[in-house]
Design an enzyme around this catalytic site. Structure first.
Site, PDB file in Angstrom:
ATOM      1  N   SER A  74      44.694  53.517  38.521  1.00 54.82           N
ATOM      2  CA  SER A  74      46.082  53.391  38.071  1.00 54.82           C
ATOM      3  C   SER A  74      46.360  54.563  37.148  1.00 54.82           C
ATOM      4  CB  SER A  74      46.242  52.079  37.298  1.00 54.82           C
ATOM      5  OG  SER A  74      47.478  52.050  36.610  1.00 54.82           O
TER       6      SER A  74
ATOM      7  N   TYR B 243      43.758  45.245  31.052  1.00 51.95           N
ATOM      8  CA  TYR B 243      43.917  46.008  32.303  1.00 51.95           C
ATOM      9  C   TYR B 243      43.648  47.491  32.054  1.00 51.95           C
ATOM     10  CZ  TYR B 243      46.093  47.856  36.555  1.00 51.95           C
ATOM     11  OH  TYR B 243      46.330  48.507  37.741  1.00 51.95           O
TER      12      TYR B 243
HETATM   13  N1  LIG Z   1      51.228  47.402  42.026  1.00 51.77           N
HETATM   14  C1  LIG Z   1      51.118  48.301  41.096  1.00 51.77           C
HETATM   15  O1  LIG Z   1      52.108  48.661  40.432  1.00 51.77           O
HETATM   16  C2  LIG Z   1      49.783  48.947  40.818  1.00 51.77           C
HETATM   17  C3  LIG Z   1      49.785  50.123  40.048  1.00 51.77           C
HETATM   18  C4  LIG Z   1      48.583  50.763  39.795  1.00 51.77           C
HETATM   19  C5  LIG Z   1      47.412  50.269  40.317  1.00 51.77           C
HETATM   20  N2  LIG Z   1      47.419  49.120  41.045  1.00 51.77           N
HETATM   21  C6  LIG Z   1      46.136  48.656  41.574  1.00 51.77           C
HETATM   22  O2  LIG Z   1      46.217  48.480  42.968  1.00 51.77           O
HETATM   23  C7  LIG Z   1      45.241  47.537  43.400  1.00 51.77           C
HETATM   24  C8  LIG Z   1      45.895  46.544  44.338  1.00 51.77           C
HETATM   25  O3  LIG Z   1      46.920  45.872  43.639  1.00 51.77           O
HETATM   26  P1  LIG Z   1      48.311  45.468  44.310  1.00 51.77           P
HETATM   27  O4  LIG Z   1      49.388  46.154  43.577  1.00 51.77           O
HETATM   28  O5  LIG Z   1      48.227  45.598  45.752  1.00 51.77           O
HETATM   29  O6  LIG Z   1      48.395  43.932  43.845  1.00 51.77           O
HETATM   30  P2  LIG Z   1      48.257  42.552  44.655  1.00 51.77           P
HETATM   31  O7  LIG Z   1      49.290  42.505  45.716  1.00 51.77           O
HETATM   32  O8  LIG Z   1      48.230  41.484  43.617  1.00 51.77           O
HETATM   33  O9  LIG Z   1      46.829  42.667  45.357  1.00 51.77           O
HETATM   34  C9  LIG Z   1      45.629  42.493  44.654  1.00 51.77           C
HETATM   35  C10 LIG Z   1      44.563  42.104  45.638  1.00 51.77           C
HETATM   36  O10 LIG Z   1      43.306  41.963  44.946  1.00 51.77           O
HETATM   37  C11 LIG Z   1      42.708  40.767  45.434  1.00 51.77           C
HETATM   38  N3  LIG Z   1      41.708  40.205  44.541  1.00 51.77           N
HETATM   39  C12 LIG Z   1      41.870  39.724  43.284  1.00 51.77           C
HETATM   40  N4  LIG Z   1      40.702  39.252  42.840  1.00 51.77           N
HETATM   41  C13 LIG Z   1      39.784  39.422  43.819  1.00 51.77           C
HETATM   42  C14 LIG Z   1      38.414  39.131  43.962  1.00 51.77           C
HETATM   43  N5  LIG Z   1      37.721  38.515  42.980  1.00 51.77           N
HETATM   44  N6  LIG Z   1      37.791  39.476  45.107  1.00 51.77           N
HETATM   45  C15 LIG Z   1      38.473  40.079  46.108  1.00 51.77           C
HETATM   46  N7  LIG Z   1      39.783  40.346  46.061  1.00 51.77           N
HETATM   47  C16 LIG Z   1      40.428  40.026  44.909  1.00 51.77           C
HETATM   48  C17 LIG Z   1      43.870  39.814  45.670  1.00 51.77           C
HETATM   49  O11 LIG Z   1      43.447  38.789  46.544  1.00 51.77           O
HETATM   50  P3  LIG Z   1      43.639  37.195  46.372  1.00 51.77           P
HETATM   51  O12 LIG Z   1      44.618  36.831  47.436  1.00 51.77           O
HETATM   52  O13 LIG Z   1      42.301  36.617  46.637  1.00 51.77           O
HETATM   53  O14 LIG Z   1      44.099  36.940  44.967  1.00 51.77           O
HETATM   54  C18 LIG Z   1      44.865  40.760  46.310  1.00 51.77           C
HETATM   55  O15 LIG Z   1      44.613  40.895  47.685  1.00 51.77           O
HETATM   56  C19 LIG Z   1      44.667  46.914  42.140  1.00 51.77           C
HETATM   57  O16 LIG Z   1      43.406  47.479  41.858  1.00 51.77           O
HETATM   58  C20 LIG Z   1      45.672  47.304  41.059  1.00 51.77           C
HETATM   59  O17 LIG Z   1      45.086  47.411  39.797  1.00 51.77           O
HETATM   60  C21 LIG Z   1      48.588  48.440  41.299  1.00 51.77           C
END
Ligand SMILES: NC(=O)c1ccc[n+]([C@@H]2O[C@H](COP(=O)([O-])OP(=O)(O)OC[C@H]3O[C@@H](n4cnc5c(N)ncnc54)[C@H](OP(=O)(O)O)[C@@H]3O)[C@@H](O)[C@H]2O)c1
Length: 292
Positions: free
Chosen positions: A141, A154
């Site tokens: 991030s 975070y």
């Molecule tokens: N969206 C943003 O603005 C943003 C910005 C910067 C970085 N990121 C990063 O991008 C990545 C993906 O996030 P996203 O934005 O796509 O959010 P998201 O839609 O909430 O997706 C997060 C994913 O991680 C999974 N997860 C959580 N705990 C887990 C575990 N113990 N084992 C396996 N899977 C697990 C969730 O699955 P479940 O269905 O099992 O909960 C979900 O599929 C993350 O690393 C986040 O920090 C996001």
């Protein structure tokens, strides 16, 4: 498509992970899309992903469980005939006063966002090193490089992830295994709705007038994101382009931050890249990867 064919992705039940799996499959990769509970609460998305391509396989993988990671990697190695790329995407956010998150909450977030990556890396890296090629890619991030307040657990987790990946990058020099980090800014995935709030609500209340500050900052940000946020596909495309880039020409850090322009994280990246390279020269080592 470059020379790295077989990819394992974590956290594909939603958001970037789901798009990354679909995008890589559409580019001809064999994809192992892993998620928690694909036979239960994530059954529908698991079915949808599985229908996209014969070369997309959905497997259960919880990054907080050694056994789950071990089993999924063993099956993925068999299905694909050998993994080339690991995309560490699974992660969870947090919003609130740093002081109000309990130690157990901080440990839980680190267990997913940092230790989970180490679990998956340790399970897969021996195979990649043995084959003398591969890519470890982590979705970090911009908050792994700069601090936006009211999200300390975070931010701490993503700073730790950056240090972990930078260490791997240097230590894997000469093995043929490269390391890359994609640093998104804000995107309207399911991330905001799953963000953890602090358990210690008394501690929050003790901030008096400032108790509402996290909500003021993050609430406004999330509203803007939901209304006019950039397309999460941009992150999936950045991941796919990094995977498909020729060996030795991959950027180490890729910022994808249309909302805030990416300037702050890019400035930190450029500075640390130069400082780190200089330090490694002094220590008599370095990385054989291209500079971003
Ligand atoms: N969206 C943003 O603005 C943003 C910005 C910067 C970085 N990121 C990063 O991008 C990545 C993906 O996030 P996203 O934005 O796509 O959010 P998201 O839609 O909430 O997706 C997060 C994913 O991680 C999974 N997860 C959580 N705990 C887990 C575990 N113990 N084992 C396996 N899977 C697990 C969730 O699955 P479940 O269905 O099992 O909960 C979900 O599929 C993350 O690393 C986040 O920090 C996001």
């Amino acid at each position: 498509m470059g020379n790295l064919q077989n990819v394992l992705v974590t956290g594909t039940s939603s958001g970037f992970g789901r798009l990354i799996a679909a995008t890589l499959a559409s580019r001809g990769h064999t994809v192992v899309a892993t998620m928690r509970d694909p036979a239960g609460r994530n059954a529908e998305v698991a079915r949808e992903l599985g229908r996209l391509s014969d070369s997309l396989h959905v497997l259960e993988l919880d990054v907080t469980s050694d056994a789950s990671v071990h089993d999924a990697v063993a099956t993925a190695e068999t299905i694909t005939g050998g993994l080339d790329v690991v995309v560490n995407n699974a992660g969870i956010g947090a919003g609130g006063h740093a002081e109000a998150f309990t130690p157990a909450q901080l440990a839980g977030i680190l267990d997913i966002n940092v230790v989970g990556v180490q679990r998956v890396t340790r399970a897969t890296l021996p195979f990649l090193r043995q084959r003398g090629r591969g890519l470890l890619l982590s979705v970090s991030s911009i908050m792994g490089r700069i601090v936006i307040p009211w999200s300390a657990p975070y931010t701490a987790s993503k700073f730790a992830l950056e240090g972990l990946m930078e260490s791997y990058r240097i230590e894997l020099t000469g093995t043929g295994v490269e390391v890359a980090i994609v640093e998104p800014g804000g995107f309207a995935t399911d991330f905001a709705s799953r963000m953890l709030g602090p358990d210690d609500t008394e501690r929050v209340a003790s901030y008096g007038e400032r108790a509402g500050e996290p909500q003021r900052l993050w609430g406004g940000f999330m509203e803007a994101l939901a209304k006019d946020g950039p397309d999460p596909q941009l992150v999936a495309d950045a991941v796919a382009e990094t995977v498909d880039a020729p060996a030795g020409q991959r950027a180490f850090r890729v910022v994808v931050d249309p909302m805030m322009g990416g300037g702050a994280a890019t400035a930190v990246n450029e500075t640390t890249e130069a400082v780190q390279a200089q330090l490694m020269k002094q220590l008599g080592g370095g990385s054989d990867q291209a500079e971003a």
